[in-house]
Design an enzyme around this catalytic site. Structure first.
Site, PDB file in Angstrom:
ATOM      1  CB  SER A 141      -0.856   0.012   1.280  1.00 52.77           C
ATOM      2  OG  SER A 141      -1.500   1.249   1.437  1.00 52.77           O
ATOM      3  CE1 TYR A 154      -3.884  -2.480   5.591  1.00 55.01           C
ATOM      4  CE2 TYR A 154      -3.540  -0.119   5.280  1.00 55.01           C
ATOM      5  CZ  TYR A 154      -3.789  -1.377   4.751  1.00 55.01           C
ATOM      6  OH  TYR A 154      -3.928  -1.533   3.392  1.00 55.01           O
TER       7      TYR A 154
HETATM    8  N1  LIG Z   1      -8.937  -0.692  -0.524  1.00 59.26           N
HETATM    9  C1  LIG Z   1      -7.910   0.107  -0.293  1.00 59.26           C
HETATM   10  O1  LIG Z   1      -8.063   1.340  -0.150  1.00 59.26           O
HETATM   11  C2  LIG Z   1      -6.517  -0.467  -0.261  1.00 59.26           C
HETATM   12  C3  LIG Z   1      -5.428   0.416  -0.419  1.00 59.26           C
HETATM   13  C4  LIG Z   1      -4.139  -0.094  -0.371  1.00 59.26           C
HETATM   14  C5  LIG Z   1      -3.938  -1.449  -0.186  1.00 59.26           C
HETATM   15  N2  LIG Z   1      -5.008  -2.283  -0.026  1.00 59.26           N
HETATM   16  C6  LIG Z   1      -4.737  -3.703   0.177  1.00 59.26           C
HETATM   17  O2  LIG Z   1      -5.323  -4.441  -0.861  1.00 59.26           O
HETATM   18  C7  LIG Z   1      -5.625  -5.766  -0.419  1.00 59.26           C
HETATM   19  C8  LIG Z   1      -7.057  -6.104  -0.791  1.00 59.26           C
HETATM   20  O3  LIG Z   1      -7.914  -5.187  -0.158  1.00 59.26           O
HETATM   21  P1  LIG Z   1      -9.357  -4.825  -0.720  1.00 59.26           P
HETATM   22  O4  LIG Z   1      -9.461  -3.365  -0.735  1.00 59.26           O
HETATM   23  O5  LIG Z   1      -9.657  -5.584  -1.935  1.00 59.26           O
HETATM   24  O6  LIG Z   1     -10.227  -5.359   0.524  1.00 59.26           O
HETATM   25  P2  LIG Z   1     -11.589  -6.219   0.574  1.00 59.26           P
HETATM   26  O7  LIG Z   1     -12.534  -5.771  -0.484  1.00 59.26           O
HETATM   27  O8  LIG Z   1     -12.016  -6.148   2.002  1.00 59.26           O
HETATM   28  O9  LIG Z   1     -11.097  -7.699   0.238  1.00 59.26           O
HETATM   29  C9  LIG Z   1     -10.283  -8.404   1.130  1.00 59.26           C
HETATM   30  C10 LIG Z   1     -10.117  -9.820   0.642  1.00 59.26           C
HETATM   31  O10 LIG Z   1      -9.296 -10.518   1.591  1.00 59.26           O
HETATM   32  C11 LIG Z   1      -9.962 -11.711   1.977  1.00 59.26           C
HETATM   33  N3  LIG Z   1      -9.682 -12.067   3.368  1.00 59.26           N
HETATM   34  C12 LIG Z   1      -9.878 -11.325   4.477  1.00 59.26           C
HETATM   35  N4  LIG Z   1      -9.589 -12.027   5.564  1.00 59.26           N
HETATM   36  C13 LIG Z   1      -9.197 -13.257   5.144  1.00 59.26           C
HETATM   37  C14 LIG Z   1      -8.794 -14.449   5.811  1.00 59.26           C
HETATM   38  N5  LIG Z   1      -8.734 -14.513   7.149  1.00 59.26           N
HETATM   39  N6  LIG Z   1      -8.470 -15.535   5.067  1.00 59.26           N
HETATM   40  C15 LIG Z   1      -8.550 -15.496   3.716  1.00 59.26           C
HETATM   41  N7  LIG Z   1      -8.932 -14.394   3.031  1.00 59.26           N
HETATM   42  C16 LIG Z   1      -9.252 -13.295   3.744  1.00 59.26           C
HETATM   43  C17 LIG Z   1     -11.453 -11.404   1.811  1.00 59.26           C
HETATM   44  O11 LIG Z   1     -12.175 -12.613   1.574  1.00 59.26           O
HETATM   45  P3  LIG Z   1     -13.116 -13.376   2.624  1.00 59.26           P
HETATM   46  O12 LIG Z   1     -13.763 -12.347   3.472  1.00 59.26           O
HETATM   47  O13 LIG Z   1     -14.054 -14.125   1.725  1.00 59.26           O
HETATM   48  O14 LIG Z   1     -12.187 -14.286   3.360  1.00 59.26           O
HETATM   49  C18 LIG Z   1     -11.445 -10.554   0.549  1.00 59.26           C
HETATM   50  O15 LIG Z   1     -11.445 -11.379  -0.588  1.00 59.26           O
HETATM   51  C19 LIG Z   1      -5.353  -5.773   1.097  1.00 59.26           C
HETATM   52  O16 LIG Z   1      -4.101  -6.361   1.337  1.00 59.26           O
HETATM   53  C20 LIG Z   1      -5.330  -4.294   1.450  1.00 59.26           C
HETATM   54  O17 LIG Z   1      -4.538  -4.040   2.567  1.00 59.26           O
HETATM   55  C21 LIG Z   1      -6.288  -1.820  -0.059  1.00 59.26           C
END
Ligand SMILES: NC(=O)c1ccc[n+]([C@@H]2O[C@H](COP(=O)([O-])OP(=O)(O)OC[C@H]3O[C@@H](n4cnc5c(N)ncnc54)[C@H](OP(=O)(O)O)[C@@H]3O)[C@@H](O)[C@H]2O)c1
Length: 273
Positions: A141, A154
């Site tokens: 990130s 985080y």
């Molecule tokens: N959105 C942002 O603004 C942003 C910015 C920078 C970086 N990121 C990073 O991008 C990545 C994806 O984030 P996102 O925005 O796509 O979030 P999201 O929409 O909340 O998706 C998170 C994913 O992780 C899975 N997950 C969560 N807990 C888990 C567990 N215990 N075991 C297996 N899978 C798990 C969830 O699936 P299930 O719930 O089905 O398990 C879901 O598929 C993360 O690493 C986040 O830190 C996000």
């Protein structure tokens, strides 16, 4: 010749950036294994991609908070005659609020997912990845470049992902393995609700869609880039703090996070009903 078929493992593929990454890899001919906890979402995605892409994605239900999850995933893949050639470590979550006020066990669980599981899955299949001339894409990130009052654990977890991934890229370069740290800025997904972030979504100067981020990650990995930061604004946010006094950077991030729902005393504002 390997008896195993190469597969691209995508964690967190049931929603958000992970779902978008799975789509991009599948569209580009990869045989994909979707990994997350929610089976129904992954089956729907697998069926949709099967109709449009070369391979029907595999679905592996796993809770990566469990320390035995990586071994179980390896076992499942083996049983299906698959060997990871690409590993996409995307699953992760954040928690918004002061570290002293947030639940301690939940913050440790965040490290289990964002750091422990990612490290295990990055290192587990190196021999196969070398053999297939594949790669590893770790989702860090922009937060990884900064200290993050208001999301302290985080931001620190993403600093780890960034540091580990860049070092791994250097170590594996002589073996012909591509390793990329993908550093998105704000992306509107389920992330904000899970983290407890309120307030208006971030403007277009920094915000990108999950699809834009996934495409940039795919292109960067394939091109062998060590670091991918989607969007000019986010590249500035990542670089500028290196030139500024650390105290000023800390105050700026604190102000930004307060704007997303933290009171000056550290307690979270209640969202309006
Ligand atoms: N959105 C942002 O603004 C942003 C910015 C920078 C970086 N990121 C990073 O991008 C990545 C994806 O984030 P996102 O925005 O796509 O979030 P999201 O929409 O909340 O998706 C998170 C994913 O992780 C899975 N997950 C969560 N807990 C888990 C567990 N215990 N075991 C297996 N899978 C798990 C969830 O699936 P299930 O719930 O089905 O398990 C879901 O598929 C993360 O690493 C986040 O830190 C996000």
């Amino acid at each position: 010749m390997s008896i195993f078929k190469p597969v691209t493992v995508v964690t967190g593929a049931s929603a958000g950036i992970g779902e978008a990454l799975a789509r991009v890899f599948a569209r580009n001919g990869h045989e994909v294994a979707l990994v997350a906890r929610r089976e129904k979402e992954m089956i729907l995605l697998s069926n949709e991609l099967a109709a449009a892409c070369k391979h029907k994605p595999h679905v592996i239900v796993a809770d990566l908070l469990r320390t035995d999850a990586p071994a179980r995933i390896a076992h499942e893949l083996l049983g299906r005659g698959l060997e990871p050639a690409f590993v996409i470590n995307n699953a992760g979550f954040g928690l918004h609020g002061h570290a002293a006020e947030l639940d301690r066990a939940e913050q440790i669980a965040m490290l289990d997912l964002n750091v422990r599981a990612l490290t295990d899955l990055s290192l587990r299949w190196i021999d196969g990845i070398v053999k297939h001339k594949g790669g590893i894409l770790n989702v860090a990130s922009v937060a990884g470049f900064l200290p993050g009052p208001g999301m302290a654990v985080y931001y620190a977890s993403k600093s780890y992902v960034l540091s580990f991934t860049e070092a791994l890229a250097r170590e594996l370069e002589p073996k012909g393995v591509r390793v990329t740290a993908l550093c998105p800025g704000p992306v509107q997904t389920e992330f904000q609700t899970r983290a407890g972030i309120s307030g208006k979504p971030t403007g277009r100067l920094l915000a990108r869609t999950a699809e834009e981020v996934a495409q940039a990650g795919y292109d960067g990995l394939m091109a062998g880039k060590r670091l991918v930061i989607p969007g000019f604004g986010n590249r500035v946010v990542s670089f500028l703090p290196r030139l500024l006094p650390r105290g000023m950077v800390l105050r700026s991030i604190e102000r930004y996070q307060r704007g997303r729902g933290i009171r000056p005393d550290g307690w979270k504002r209640r969202p309006k009903p």
